[in-house]
Scaffold this motif. Structure first.
Motif, PDB file in Angstrom:
ATOM      1  N   ASP A   1       0.836  -1.205   0.000  1.00 40.65           N
ATOM      2  CA  ASP A   1       0.000   0.000   0.000  1.00 40.65           C
ATOM      3  C   ASP A   1       0.868   1.251   0.000  1.00 40.65           C
ATOM      4  N   TYR A   2       1.955   1.216   0.777  1.00 41.91           N
ATOM      5  CA  TYR A   2       2.849   2.364   0.905  1.00 41.91           C
ATOM      6  C   TYR A   2       3.751   2.529  -0.313  1.00 41.91           C
ATOM      7  N   ASN A   3       4.316   1.402  -0.800  1.00 43.09           N
ATOM      8  CA  ASN A   3       5.256   1.479  -1.919  1.00 43.09           C
ATOM      9  C   ASN A   3       5.230   0.194  -2.745  1.00 43.09           C
ATOM     10  N   GLY A   4       4.068  -0.074  -3.335  1.00 42.34           N
ATOM     11  CA  GLY A   4       3.952  -1.260  -4.168  1.00 42.34           C
ATOM     12  C   GLY A   4       4.717  -1.152  -5.466  1.00 42.34           C
ATOM     13  N   GLU A   5       5.015   0.088  -5.872  1.00 40.07           N
ATOM     14  CA  GLU A   5       5.765   0.282  -7.111  1.00 40.07           C
ATOM     15  C   GLU A   5       7.139  -0.375  -7.044  1.00 40.07           C
ATOM     16  N   GLU A   6       7.747  -0.357  -5.866  1.00 41.74           N
ATOM     17  CA  GLU A   6       9.074  -0.964  -5.725  1.00 41.74           C
ATOM     18  C   GLU A   6       9.007  -2.468  -5.960  1.00 41.74           C
ATOM     19  N   LEU A   7       8.000  -3.124  -5.386  1.00 43.49           N
ATOM     20  CA  LEU A   7       7.858  -4.562  -5.585  1.00 43.49           C
ATOM     21  C   LEU A   7       7.559  -4.879  -7.046  1.00 43.49           C
ATOM     22  N   LYS A   8       6.713  -4.086  -7.669  1.00 36.22           N
ATOM     23  CA  LYS A   8       6.393  -4.312  -9.081  1.00 36.22           C
ATOM     24  C   LYS A   8       7.625  -4.113  -9.963  1.00 36.22           C
ATOM     25  N   LYS A   9       8.463  -3.156  -9.590  1.00 31.59           N
ATOM     26  CA  LYS A   9       9.694  -2.908 -10.345  1.00 31.59           C
ATOM     27  C   LYS A   9      10.623  -4.123 -10.245  1.00 31.59           C
ATOM     28  N   ILE A  10      10.733  -4.676  -9.043  1.00 32.89           N
ATOM     29  CA  ILE A  10      11.577  -5.857  -8.834  1.00 32.89           C
ATOM     30  C   ILE A  10      11.060  -7.031  -9.672  1.00 32.89           C
ATOM     31  N   MET A  11       9.759  -7.238  -9.642  1.00 33.92           N
ATOM     32  CA  MET A  11       9.161  -8.388 -10.315  1.00 33.92           C
ATOM     33  C   MET A  11       9.068  -8.218 -11.835  1.00 33.92           C
ATOM     34  N   SER A  12       9.162  -6.979 -12.306  1.00 32.08           N
ATOM     35  CA  SER A  12       9.088  -6.742 -13.749  1.00 32.08           C
ATOM     36  C   SER A  12      10.460  -6.748 -14.425  1.00 32.08           C
ATOM     37  N   LYS A  13      11.518  -6.858 -13.626  1.00 30.54           N
ATOM     38  CA  LYS A  13      12.865  -6.950 -14.177  1.00 30.54           C
ATOM     39  C   LYS A  13      12.930  -8.160 -15.107  1.00 30.54           C
ATOM     40  N   SER A  14      13.494  -8.000 -16.285  1.00 29.25           N
ATOM     41  CA  SER A  14      13.465  -9.057 -17.294  1.00 29.25           C
ATOM     42  C   SER A  14      14.074 -10.369 -16.800  1.00 29.25           C
ATOM     43  N   SER A  15      15.210 -10.309 -16.105  1.00 31.26           N
ATOM     44  CA  SER A  15      15.851 -11.538 -15.628  1.00 31.26           C
ATOM     45  C   SER A  15      15.013 -12.215 -14.548  1.00 31.26           C
ATOM     46  N   PHE A  16      14.323 -11.409 -13.731  1.00 31.58           N
ATOM     47  CA  PHE A  16      13.458 -11.964 -12.683  1.00 31.58           C
ATOM     48  C   PHE A  16      12.266 -12.674 -13.321  1.00 31.58           C
ATOM     49  N   LYS A  17      11.637 -12.029 -14.301  1.00 26.25           N
ATOM     50  CA  LYS A  17      10.483 -12.617 -14.974  1.00 26.25           C
ATOM     51  C   LYS A  17      10.873 -13.897 -15.713  1.00 26.25           C
ATOM     52  N   LYS A  18      12.057 -13.893 -16.303  1.00 22.54           N
ATOM     53  CA  LYS A  18      12.524 -15.074 -17.026  1.00 22.54           C
ATOM     54  C   LYS A  18      12.788 -16.233 -16.070  1.00 22.54           C
ATOM     55  N   THR A  19      13.267 -15.902 -14.871  1.00 23.30           N
ATOM     56  CA  THR A  19      13.630 -16.929 -13.894  1.00 23.30           C
ATOM     57  C   THR A  19      12.428 -17.460 -13.121  1.00 23.30           C
ATOM     58  N   PHE A  20      11.539 -16.557 -12.710  1.00 24.60           N
ATOM     59  CA  PHE A  20      10.433 -16.951 -11.835  1.00 24.60           C
ATOM     60  C   PHE A  20       9.042 -16.719 -12.428  1.00 24.60           C
ATOM     61  N   SER A  21       8.962 -15.972 -13.518  1.00 28.79           N
ATOM     62  CA  SER A  21       7.696 -15.686 -14.184  1.00 28.79           C
ATOM     63  C   SER A  21       6.793 -14.796 -13.337  1.00 28.79           C
ATOM     64  N   GLN A  22       6.211 -15.336 -12.265  1.00 27.79           N
ATOM     65  CA  GLN A  22       5.282 -14.582 -11.442  1.00 27.79           C
ATOM     66  C   GLN A  22       5.227 -15.212 -10.055  1.00 27.79           C
ATOM     67  N   LEU A  23       4.380 -14.662  -9.185  1.00 24.81           N
ATOM     68  CA  LEU A  23       4.205 -15.254  -7.867  1.00 24.81           C
ATOM     69  C   LEU A  23       3.655 -16.670  -7.999  1.00 24.81           C
ATOM     70  N   ILE A  24       3.964 -17.521  -7.029  1.00 27.84           N
ATOM     71  CA  ILE A  24       3.420 -18.876  -7.002  1.00 27.84           C
ATOM     72  C   ILE A  24       1.895 -18.801  -7.043  1.00 27.84           C
ATOM     73  N   GLU A  25       1.304 -19.582  -7.931  1.00 29.06           N
ATOM     74  CA  GLU A  25      -0.156 -19.608  -8.038  1.00 29.06           C
ATOM     75  C   GLU A  25      -0.755 -20.181  -6.755  1.00 29.06           C
ATOM     76  N   ASP A  26      -1.628 -19.407  -6.133  1.00 27.69           N
ATOM     77  CA  ASP A  26      -2.262 -19.843  -4.905  1.00 27.69           C
ATOM     78  C   ASP A  26      -3.607 -19.146  -4.786  1.00 27.69           C
ATOM     79  N   GLU A  27      -4.369 -19.537  -3.808  1.00 28.53           N
ATOM     80  CA  GLU A  27      -5.680 -18.932  -3.581  1.00 28.53           C
ATOM     81  C   GLU A  27      -5.553 -17.430  -3.338  1.00 28.53           C
ATOM     82  N   LYS A  28      -6.465 -16.671  -3.930  1.00 30.73           N
ATOM     83  CA  LYS A  28      -6.494 -15.221  -3.755  1.00 30.73           C
ATOM     84  C   LYS A  28      -7.843 -14.800  -3.190  1.00 30.73           C
ATOM     85  N   LEU A  29      -7.873 -13.638  -2.567  1.00 31.07           N
ATOM     86  CA  LEU A  29      -9.141 -13.074  -2.131  1.00 31.07           C
ATOM     87  C   LEU A  29      -9.967 -12.706  -3.362  1.00 31.07           C
ATOM     88  N   LYS A  30     -11.262 -12.935  -3.280  1.00 34.31           N
ATOM     89  CA  LYS A  30     -12.144 -12.557  -4.390  1.00 34.31           C
ATOM     90  C   LYS A  30     -12.405 -11.059  -4.388  1.00 34.31           C
TER      91      LYS A  30
END
Length: 217
Positions: free
Chosen positions: A127-156
């Protein structure tokens, strides 16, 4: 001893998943377990060299029991089909997990279904700084290595206290904040497998540091 022998043992155990067989092959079990503990001890030293915030974790501290918890999961087999180990262990911190098994092998890290207080802290950080986490996860090498968060149940719906049109609602609805990289047996059997694990640790480091900071403030 080698990972080849470790896989060989797990395959035999999977075909004979009972206490009588394990008791008859207890020496073999300890040989492969000790090999894995020694390998983890070597990895522990190397991880401490590349990360000043790493929490030293011996192989014996890292390795999980091979017995399934039949009290809570009575329908599971007596023994697991893998050796699991959690490194960089520290209370309240997401560890770095290595899973070596006959059906799946992978390296993972972060928080898998954390308790409410930890989950609340992670969401507050987003909530305070989600942009930083999105920046980390959008890094090309990170996306190539891990793709995305582990698929799990989410709130509806949006978590309590957050609006449904929050700019980071896609992250806030998650109950798990962890990533995973699948491994093949061929990769594990290579002489440079430990180097591969170090590469994965480095790639995951910024992601784990963000989460660990979130739950420590």
């Amino acid at each position: 001893m080698s990972f080849y022998k470790l896989f060989e043992f797990l395959r035999e155990l999977n075909r004979n998943n009972n206490k009588d067989w394990m008791n008859a092959h207890r020496k073999q079990y300890h040989e492969v377990r000790d090999f894995y503990i020694d390998w983890l001890d070597q990895l522990d030293i190397r991880l401490a060299e590349i990360d000043p915030d790493y929490s030293p974790t011996t192989g014996k501290q890292a390795i999980n029991r091979i017995n399934n918890n039949l009290l809570f999961h009575p329908n599971k087999p007596v023994y697991k089909d893998h050796f699991g180990a959690g490194l960089d262990k520290e209370k309240g911190k997401g560890d770095f997990y290595i899973h070596i098994g006959i059906n799946e092998s992978f390296v993972a890290g972060g928080f898998y279904r954390p308790k409410k207080d930890l989950l609340d802290s992670i969401r507050a950080a987003i909530d305070y700084n989600g942009e930083e986490l999105k920046k980390i996860m959008s890094k090309s090498s990170f996306k190539k290595t891990f793709s995305q968060l582990i698929e799990d149940e989410k709130l509806k719906k949006a978590p309590k206290g957050y609006s449904s049109d929050h700019e980071h609602i896609d992250l806030l609805r998650n109950k798990t904040f962890a990533v995973q990289h699948d491994l093949t047996q061929k990769e594990i059997l290579k002489d440079d497998f430990q180097d591969k694990v170090l590469e994965l640790y480095r790639e995951m480091l910024a992601f784990r540091k963000y989460l660990n900071k979130a739950v420590s403030v």
